[in-house]
Scaffold this active site. Structure first.
Site, PDB file in Angstrom:
ATOM      1  N   SER A 193      38.798  33.648  46.754  1.00 39.65           N
ATOM      2  CA  SER A 193      39.962  34.407  47.078  1.00 39.65           C
ATOM      3  C   SER A 193      40.618  35.193  46.045  1.00 39.65           C
ATOM      4  O   SER A 193      40.371  34.846  44.991  1.00 39.65           O
ATOM      5  CB  SER A 193      41.121  33.282  47.567  1.00 39.65           C
ATOM      6  N   TYR A 246      47.105  25.490  45.671  1.00 40.75           N
ATOM      7  CA  TYR A 246      45.833  26.356  46.180  1.00 40.75           C
ATOM      8  C   TYR A 246      45.283  27.499  45.228  1.00 40.75           C
ATOM      9  O   TYR A 246      44.061  27.478  45.228  1.00 40.75           O
ATOM     10  CB  TYR A 246      46.505  27.188  47.562  1.00 40.75           C
TER      11      TYR A 246
END
Length: 278
Positions: free
Chosen positions: A133, A146
């Site tokens: 990501s 996260y």
């Protein structure tokens, strides 16, 4: 290197789009996996082979890899896609949920990699594509855990790329920005569940939820999952795949902005974006 492509987490979003895209290539045999394989009937109709696979379960992972190796000798391409985003502040988020997120996003990815590498080495080559990501290169508040999981994927990919190269195994990292999948809804739901409505971070959590909702709705800031599937296809088929594929112009801009501004100025920028917490 065999033509067998094993993809984790194909029940929705990026994984599903990738399985559909790769299944159209006649030279590839695509194995689409999910915890509930009955949810993958449309992928089977598209030409993919379907397997049960839970990346938090050792037996499930071993059996999936063994099934592909029994048919092809080795896994030719592993796409480590399975993952999700659970949001909340560092103080308020329960560590049990954090551990589960790391089991899926980090340890599942690592174990799948360990399982396919012996076969790839015997075959003299292979490819591993890790879906990370842009959140592995920069951090926003209420997403620390996260982001930490995606920073870990960055580190594992960088180490593995050098370790596996002598055996003909190429490693690429995909760094999507905001992708219009169920990810945003899941993140917002976990954020709401982790927060104390009248607690010290109430304003921050509200601002974070609003930012997520607005950003994922914006077609200028987000992209469909097919855009990521295209990057994964390039990583699989390129003669010399890139180490990193950043997906969406907004993600590229944010990553470069973070690098150029440095921590102090970027922190100020983030505080402006989350001004409701001030």
């Amino acid at each position: 290197m065999t033509n067998a492509v094993l993809i984790t987490g194909t029940s929705s979003g990026i994984g599903r789009a990738t399985a559909l895209r790769l299944a159209r290539r006649p030279e590839l045999t695509v194995y689409a996996t999910a915890r509930r394989p009955e949810a993958l009937s449309d992928l089977a109709d598209a030409g993919a082979r379907v397997l049960p696979l839970d990346v938090t379960d050792e037996t499930s992972m071993v059996e999936a890899v063994e099934a592909v190796e029994a048919a092809h000798g080795s896994v030719g391409v592993l796409v480590n896609n399975a993952g999700y985003g659970a949001y909340g502040t560092v103080e308020e988020t329960g560590l049990e949920g954090v551990r589960h997120q790391f089991e899926t996003n980090v340890f599942g990815l690592a174990r799948m990699t360990q399982l396919v590498l012996p076969g790839m080495r015997r075959a003299g080559g292979g490819r591993i594509v890790n879906v990370g990501s842009m959140g592995g290169r920069l951090v926003f508040p209420a997403g620390g855990y996260y982001h930490a999981s995606k920073y870990a994927v960055e580190a594992l990919s960088d180490a593995l790329r050098v370790e596996a190269a002598p055996f003909g195994v190429k490693v690429s990292l995909i760094e999507p920005g905001l992708i219009r999948t169920a990810f945003g809804d899941t993140a917002a739901h976990t954020l709401a569940g982790s927060a104390t409505p009248t607690g010290p971070y109430a304003a921050l959590n509200t601002a974070a939820e609003q930012q997520m909702a607005q950003s994922y709705r914006s077609k200028a800031l987000s992209a469909p999952p097919e855009r990521v599937a295209l990057a994964i296809e390039k990583a699989i088929t390129a003669a010399r795949p890139k180490a990193r594929y950043v997906v969406t112009p907004a993600a590229k801009a944010l990553i470069h902005t973070r690098r150029l501004l440095g921590a102090r100025v970027f922190d100020a920028y983030v505080r402006m974006q989350f001004r409701a917490a001030a």
